[in-house]
Design a protein around this motif. Structure first.
Motif, PDB file in Angstrom:
ATOM      1  N   ALA A  18       0.825  -1.206   0.000  1.00 36.53           N
ATOM      2  CA  ALA A  18       0.000   0.000   0.000  1.00 36.53           C
ATOM      3  C   ALA A  18       0.862   1.258   0.000  1.00 36.53           C
ATOM      4  N   THR A  21       2.407   1.837  -3.498  1.00 32.21           N
ATOM      5  CA  THR A  21       1.469   2.341  -4.503  1.00 32.21           C
ATOM      6  C   THR A  21       0.811   3.648  -4.087  1.00 32.21           C
ATOM      7  N   GLY A  22       0.842   3.937  -2.772  1.00 33.47           N
ATOM      8  CA  GLY A  22       0.176   5.135  -2.270  1.00 33.47           C
ATOM      9  C   GLY A  22      -1.328   5.005  -2.207  1.00 33.47           C
ATOM     10  N   GLN A  23      -1.833   3.768  -2.238  1.00 29.58           N
ATOM     11  CA  GLN A  23      -3.275   3.563  -2.290  1.00 29.58           C
ATOM     12  C   GLN A  23      -3.721   2.463  -1.332  1.00 29.58           C
ATOM     13  N   GLU A  39      -5.496   5.583   6.712  1.00 29.10           N
ATOM     14  CA  GLU A  39      -5.661   6.604   5.671  1.00 29.10           C
ATOM     15  C   GLU A  39      -4.423   6.690   4.779  1.00 29.10           C
ATOM     16  N   VAL A  40      -4.207   5.639   4.011  1.00 33.20           N
ATOM     17  CA  VAL A  40      -2.991   5.525   3.210  1.00 33.20           C
ATOM     18  C   VAL A  40      -2.846   6.683   2.240  1.00 33.20           C
ATOM     19  N   GLU A  41      -3.929   7.043   1.561  1.00 30.97           N
ATOM     20  CA  GLU A  41      -3.834   8.115   0.567  1.00 30.97           C
ATOM     21  C   GLU A  41      -3.430   9.441   1.216  1.00 30.97           C
ATOM     22  N   ARG A  42      -3.981   9.726   2.407  1.00 35.05           N
ATOM     23  CA  ARG A  42      -3.596  10.966   3.102  1.00 35.05           C
ATOM     24  C   ARG A  42      -2.159  10.908   3.552  1.00 35.05           C
ATOM     25  N   TRP A  43      -1.740   9.763   4.082  1.00 36.96           N
ATOM     26  CA  TRP A  43      -0.355   9.627   4.521  1.00 36.96           C
ATOM     27  C   TRP A  43       0.628   9.832   3.377  1.00 36.96           C
ATOM     28  N   CYS A  44       0.247   9.390   2.172  1.00 36.54           N
ATOM     29  CA  CYS A  44       1.153   9.448   1.026  1.00 36.54           C
ATOM     30  C   CYS A  44       1.037  10.748   0.250  1.00 36.54           C
ATOM     31  N   ALA A  45       0.118  11.625   0.631  1.00 35.30           N
ATOM     32  CA  ALA A  45      -0.033  12.934  -0.016  1.00 35.30           C
ATOM     33  C   ALA A  45       0.868  13.956   0.678  1.00 35.30           C
ATOM     34  N   ARG A  71       5.450  12.343   4.913  1.00 37.09           N
ATOM     35  CA  ARG A  71       4.978  13.669   4.502  1.00 37.09           C
ATOM     36  C   ARG A  71       5.386  14.762   5.490  1.00 37.09           C
TER      37      ARG A  71
END
Length: 253
Positions: A18, A21-23, A39-45, A71
């Motif tokens: 995850a 891929t950031g997802q 919250e993978v997407e938030r962590w990777c943003a 981040r």
């Protein structure tokens, strides 16, 4: 203080996949079937407005405990701040370094650079849960911070929750990792633990649907640390214990 020794929950799929891929979706699953969304997407943003509110409060050199994909470390480094991220996940450390943030693959319970000298330590994205023992974690944070240093912790919003659970990482396809202990705290529970552990609350706030508390330790060190000072170089080394989690659980469908 003994550190957990099983790093598999945060160093292998599905968590590593995850982060690469950031997802998501990705969850912590309790034995009763409840799912705690990560919250993978938030962590990777990039750092969002709530994150920036945390970073504005940071003082001196900053240690981000359970830095995840980096981040906050990258945002601080980009502003010229002295910062180090630590995480037990190789994928997390690799991504943090790729963003330009210094990071170590290490547990918070392992020997760390600059022990007793950090100006601020961060426990965001549910990382107050590391190891499933908030009292032990708060004691360790006091050892890492300089006298009068600042601890900023994210808590479960809107709940007086004080929960110890066994969880494992799982994805939407049912892939799972090894079970490990975790804790979830609302702000009132964190403040109760903090008071008993010799901390005083200096601030509380909410932003973007998230809750935070800032603490200072009342304790004074009886011995001086001989650890090396905080560094800005990224090193990937041996690992141990646990890593971050997230928000309130949702019932399994």
């Amino acid at each position: 203080m003994a550190a957990p020794t099983d790093d598999r929950p945060w160093s292998a799929d599905p968590y590593s996949r995850a982060l690469r891929t950031g997802q998501g979706p990705l969850f912590l699953r309790r034995p009763d079937g409840w799912l705690l969304p990560l919250e993978v997407e938030r962590w990777c943003a990039d750092a969002d407005a709530a994150d920036l509110g945390v970073l504005r409060r940071c003082e001196g050199a900053v240690l981000d405990v359970g830095c995840g994909p980096g981040r906050l470390v990258a945002a601080l480094a980009g502003r010229g701040r002295r910062v180090l991220g630590i995480d037990v996940s190789e994928a997390a450390v690799t991504r943090t370094v790729r963003l330009g943030g210094p990071a170590l693959r290490r547990s918070v319970f392992d020997p760390l650079p600059g022990e007793g000298r950090w100006g601020t330590a961060l426990l965001v994205d549910g990382n107050i849960g590391i190891g499933g023992d908030p009292a032990a974690l708060l004691d360790r944070m006091a050892q890492l911070l300089a006298p009068g240093g600042l601890l900023i912790a994210e808590t479960v919003p809107d709940l007086d929750l004080d929960e110890r659970v066994q969880v494992h990482v799982t994805d939407a396809h049912g892939a799972t990792g090894t079970a490990f202990p975790w804790a979830r705290l609302g702000t009132p529970a964190l403040l109760r633990h903090a008071e008993r552990a010799g901390w005083r609350a200096v601030d509380q706030w909410t932003a973007g649907g998230r809750s935070f508390a800032a603490l200072r330790s009342r304790r004074h060190r009886s011995t001086s640390s001989t650890a090396e000072p905080p560094k800005s170089t990224a090193v990937i080394s041996s690992q141990r214990a646990r890593k971050p989690s997230a928000d309130r659980p949702v019932a399994e469908a």
